[in-house]
Scaffold this motif. Structure first.
Motif, PDB file in Angstrom:
ATOM      1  N   UNK A   1      68.538  15.443  53.245  1.00  0.00           N
ATOM      2  CA  UNK A   1      67.175  14.931  53.140  1.00  0.00           C
ATOM      3  C   UNK A   1      67.208  13.414  53.087  1.00  0.00           C
ATOM      4  N   UNK A   2      66.035  12.798  53.202  1.00  0.00           N
ATOM      5  CA  UNK A   2      65.966  11.338  53.078  1.00  0.00           C
ATOM      6  C   UNK A   2      66.413  10.879  51.700  1.00  0.00           C
ATOM      7  N   UNK A   3      66.204  11.717  50.682  1.00  0.00           N
ATOM      8  CA  UNK A   3      66.610  11.331  49.330  1.00  0.00           C
ATOM      9  C   UNK A   3      68.123  11.140  49.219  1.00  0.00           C
ATOM     10  N   UNK A   4      68.876  11.870  50.037  1.00  0.00           N
ATOM     11  CA  UNK A   4      70.327  11.684  50.033  1.00  0.00           C
ATOM     12  C   UNK A   4      70.668  10.266  50.492  1.00  0.00           C
ATOM     13  N   UNK A   5      69.993   9.809  51.533  1.00  0.00           N
ATOM     14  CA  UNK A   5      70.252   8.460  52.042  1.00  0.00           C
ATOM     15  C   UNK A   5      69.787   7.412  51.043  1.00  0.00           C
ATOM     16  N   UNK A   6      68.566   7.566  50.503  1.00  0.00           N
ATOM     17  CA  UNK A   6      68.040   6.546  49.588  1.00  0.00           C
ATOM     18  C   UNK A   6      68.763   6.555  48.245  1.00  0.00           C
ATOM     19  N   UNK A   7      69.493   7.634  47.926  1.00  0.00           N
ATOM     20  CA  UNK A   7      70.275   7.649  46.682  1.00  0.00           C
ATOM     21  C   UNK A   7      71.385   6.606  46.704  1.00  0.00           C
ATOM     22  N   UNK A   8      71.702   6.078  47.872  1.00  0.00           N
ATOM     23  CA  UNK A   8      72.692   5.006  48.011  1.00  0.00           C
ATOM     24  C   UNK A   8      72.026   3.630  47.997  1.00  0.00           C
ATOM     25  N   UNK A   9      70.727   3.574  47.653  1.00  0.00           N
ATOM     26  CA  UNK A   9      69.992   2.321  47.631  1.00  0.00           C
ATOM     27  C   UNK A   9      69.297   2.072  48.949  1.00  0.00           C
ATOM     28  N   UNK A  10      68.181   1.396  48.878  1.00  0.00           N
ATOM     29  CA  UNK A  10      67.399   1.126  50.088  1.00  0.00           C
ATOM     30  C   UNK A  10      67.983  -0.075  50.827  1.00  0.00           C
ATOM     31  N   UNK A  11      69.037   0.206  51.579  1.00  0.00           N
ATOM     32  CA  UNK A  11      69.680  -0.856  52.353  1.00  0.00           C
ATOM     33  C   UNK A  11      70.340  -0.250  53.579  1.00  0.00           C
TER      34      UNK A  11
ATOM     35  N   UNK B   1      66.383   8.597  60.524  1.00  0.00           N
ATOM     36  CA  UNK B   1      65.097   7.878  60.562  1.00  0.00           C
ATOM     37  C   UNK B   1      64.629   7.410  59.191  1.00  0.00           C
ATOM     38  N   UNK B   2      65.524   7.302  58.206  1.00  0.00           N
ATOM     39  CA  UNK B   2      65.103   6.892  56.868  1.00  0.00           C
ATOM     40  C   UNK B   2      64.522   5.479  56.874  1.00  0.00           C
ATOM     41  N   UNK B   3      65.119   4.579  57.660  1.00  0.00           N
ATOM     42  CA  UNK B   3      64.664   3.192  57.698  1.00  0.00           C
ATOM     43  C   UNK B   3      64.164   2.804  59.084  1.00  0.00           C
ATOM     44  N   UNK B   4      65.007   2.860  60.066  1.00  0.00           N
ATOM     45  CA  UNK B   4      64.609   2.548  61.440  1.00  0.00           C
ATOM     46  C   UNK B   4      65.551   3.287  62.380  1.00  0.00           C
ATOM     47  N   UNK B   5      65.007   4.198  63.155  1.00  0.00           N
ATOM     48  CA  UNK B   5      65.828   5.088  63.975  1.00  0.00           C
ATOM     49  C   UNK B   5      66.712   4.328  64.950  1.00  0.00           C
ATOM     50  N   UNK B   6      66.118   3.398  65.703  1.00  0.00           N
ATOM     51  CA  UNK B   6      66.848   2.734  66.785  1.00  0.00           C
ATOM     52  C   UNK B   6      67.603   1.499  66.331  1.00  0.00           C
TER      53      UNK B   6
ATOM     54  N   UNK C   1      69.653  13.907  63.485  1.00  0.00           N
ATOM     55  CA  UNK C   1      68.330  14.538  63.365  1.00  0.00           C
ATOM     56  C   UNK C   1      67.244  13.483  63.371  1.00  0.00           C
ATOM     57  N   UNK C   2      66.196  13.742  64.159  1.00  0.00           N
ATOM     58  CA  UNK C   2      64.987  12.922  64.186  1.00  0.00           C
ATOM     59  C   UNK C   2      63.880  13.659  63.454  1.00  0.00           C
ATOM     60  N   UNK C   3      63.196  12.974  62.515  1.00  0.00           N
ATOM     61  CA  UNK C   3      62.188  13.644  61.699  1.00  0.00           C
ATOM     62  C   UNK C   3      60.854  12.901  61.683  1.00  0.00           C
ATOM     63  N   UNK C   4      60.703  11.893  62.534  1.00  0.00           N
ATOM     64  CA  UNK C   4      59.434  11.161  62.559  1.00  0.00           C
ATOM     65  C   UNK C   4      59.329  10.376  63.855  1.00  0.00           C
ATOM     66  N   UNK C   5      58.139   9.878  64.086  1.00  0.00           N
ATOM     67  CA  UNK C   5      57.924   9.023  65.243  1.00  0.00           C
ATOM     68  C   UNK C   5      57.685   9.788  66.529  1.00  0.00           C
TER      69      UNK C   5
END
Length: 495
Positions: free
Chosen positions: A197-207, A232-237, A264-268
């Motif tokens: 999930x996106x929470x897995x990525x953001x658990x490492x800090x928003x960077x 796609x947590x921050x910017x896909x491309x 995986x793509x989940x938005x846009x």
């Protein structure tokens, strides 16, 4: 454990009390479960839930009198409560297999049993079948929108844990390649699927670097498995796909990795993004990296993505399947069609609610095509043992007529067809006789059944309507009952 045999409506038991007190409880009744119109202008529905119905039927008589006192209090119910606590099902149940394709007005399930036993089963049986057939029919539509795999991801949107678990089962039977639901997997002996999930990525800090570390750790801790990174947590491309490429390469994952990998793509804009991502992956030598897409998908969005040339290898679909979002209420009904050997029907002000009377069986008529092999040509519902039924079982010539236009007819010559019955005996004299089928076998049965219908009958928009008729004997019985009712009603008066 919840005994869902008693997930019922009060009026099933108030009627039962009358049958009990008037000595009618043991009259042999035949009830049919069927639906009148498929959802979303579909041509047909997918049968699912019969295994749970069998468990429901066999769960009768497993509660103490004190259970019934909670909703049937008072001394006047004492004898009835005692009877209910020992009332087990003693009749027969005929049902379609899970994965069968079923058309309007065909008996999905037929219960032949003492009147009170058959009556009290109405609500829990409808609860099971209406849920699972809604999900299975929607899953079928979604999966027919693409030749690529579709995974069921809807547990968090389902209407409770029971719905999530059995809805996922229904979705797999009707075409989905997998489910994220672990309980469905455990109960059916199949693996469940999932990534992050996106929470897995953001658990490492928003960077951006945190996203990279998240991907690296995931690859390391799941090396040897299928690896899918959510980009796609921050910017896909601008960072997501680049961090995925960087992480894959740092962990030694490339096109030689034997267990499969992807993003995986989940938005846009999924069509645009998938095409861009595909080009970037290919430019970095990751040509076997798969692109998995989610984000409130359904059959219409998937069809449009396919039309736009989206570079998507598989789809994840959640609430559209899990809740049958566009048509959440399936229309199965449960009607008495015969009592003490006498066919009966419900006459209604609404023509669509007029039912077929009598103890019925449906035959699927099959012809061999030199190019297509065995092709389903028509379904015929007969009174069991009537003249048309006997002709079909002996593969003799017979003719069917459209019920709403008797000038439309089709003749099947002797030796030109084969047949199979759609309803099978699953409970005999209160004992289960249904064969056990694995989830994979149910899915294979659905796939094989679907393949025998023409492409025009399988399409999502304006499908060609398959011939679905009733025998001449059933038609005449129905008209005869109606004519007699009309005669009585026209002369009825209380003056």
């Amino acid at each position: 454990m919840l005994n869902y045999s008693y997930c019922s409506d009060k009026y099933q038991y108030t009627m039962g009390k009358s049958f009990f007190d008037t000595g009618r409880k043991d009259e042999t009744a035949v009830f049919n479960m069927f639906y009148r119109k498929a959802p979303e202008n579909n041509n047909w529905a997918v049968c699912c839930g019969t295994d749970e119905v069998i468990d429901c039927v066999l769960g009768l008589g497993k509660e103490e009198p004190g259970f019934f006192e909670k909703f049937l209090p008072g001394e006047e119910y004492a004898e009835f409560r005692k009877y209910l606590s020992t009332m087990k099902f003693t009749g027969n149940v005929h049902a379609m297999r899970e994965g069968e394709i079923v058309f309007p007005n065909q008996p999905v399930i037929t219960v032949e049993a003492p009147l009170i036993e058959a009556q009290v089963l109405e609500t829990p049986m409808l609860c099971i079948m209406n849920h699972q057939m809604a999900v299975a029919t929607k899953a079928s539509r979604v999966c027919r929108a693409t030749r690529r795999p579709v995974s069921e991801f809807g547990s968090r949107r389902a209407h409770g844990p029971w719905a999530a678990t059995y809805g996922a089962k229904a979705a797999i039977i009707a075409g989905c390649a997998s489910t994220s639901n672990i309980l469905t997997g455990v109960l059916n002996g199949v693996p469940s699927t999932g990534t992050m999930a996106h929470s897995y990525v953001t658990s490492y800090g928003s960077s951006v670097e945190g996203e990279h570390l998240a991907f690296v750790d995931y690859c390391k801790t799941h090396y040897g498995e299928n690896l899918i990174l959510l980009i796609d947590t921050y910017d896909t491309l601008k960072c997501g796909v680049l961090n995925a490429i960087r992480s894959f390469k740092e962990c030694g994952i490339d096109d030689s990795y034997p267990n499969g990998y992807g993003i995986r793509l989940d938005s846009g804009d999924l069509a645009y993004l998938s095409q861009k991502v595909r080009r970037i992956l290919d430019d970095h030598g990751l040509r076997k990296c798969k692109i998995f897409a989610t984000n409130s998908l359904d059959e219409y969005l998937i069809s449009d993505l396919e039309r736009q040339g989206a570079c998507i290898d598989s789809y994840g679909v959640g609430d559209a399947i899990a809740t049958s979002k566009a048509a959440p209420c399936f229309g199965n009904v449960y009607k008495l069609v015969q009592i003490a050997g006498e066919p009966v029907l419900k006459r209604s002000e609404d023509t669509i609610k007029l039912i077929n009377p009598g103890f019925q069986i449906t035959y699927r008529i099959i012809r061999k095509d030199p190019d297509l092999g065995e092709v389903y040509k028509a379904d015929v519902t007969c009174l069991r043992g009537d003249a048309t039924s006997r002709k079909i079982e002996n593969e003799e010539e017979f003719t069917i007529f459209a019920e709403d236009d008797r000038f439309k007819h089709k003749t099947f010559e002797k030796g030109s067809y084969t047949w199979r019955p759609l309803q099978q005996l699953v409970i005999k004299d209160g004992k289960k006789v249904a064969p056990v089928h694995s989830l994979a076998e149910k899915k294979a049965f659905y796939d094989d059944t679907l393949a025998h219908f023409s492409p025009s009958e399988r399409r999502l928009i304006n499908p060609h309507y398959y011939k679905v008729d009733i025998s001449e004997e059933l038609y005449e019985k129905k008209i005869g009952i109606l004519e007699e009712l009309n005669r009585q009603i026209s002369g009825f008066s209380i003056d």
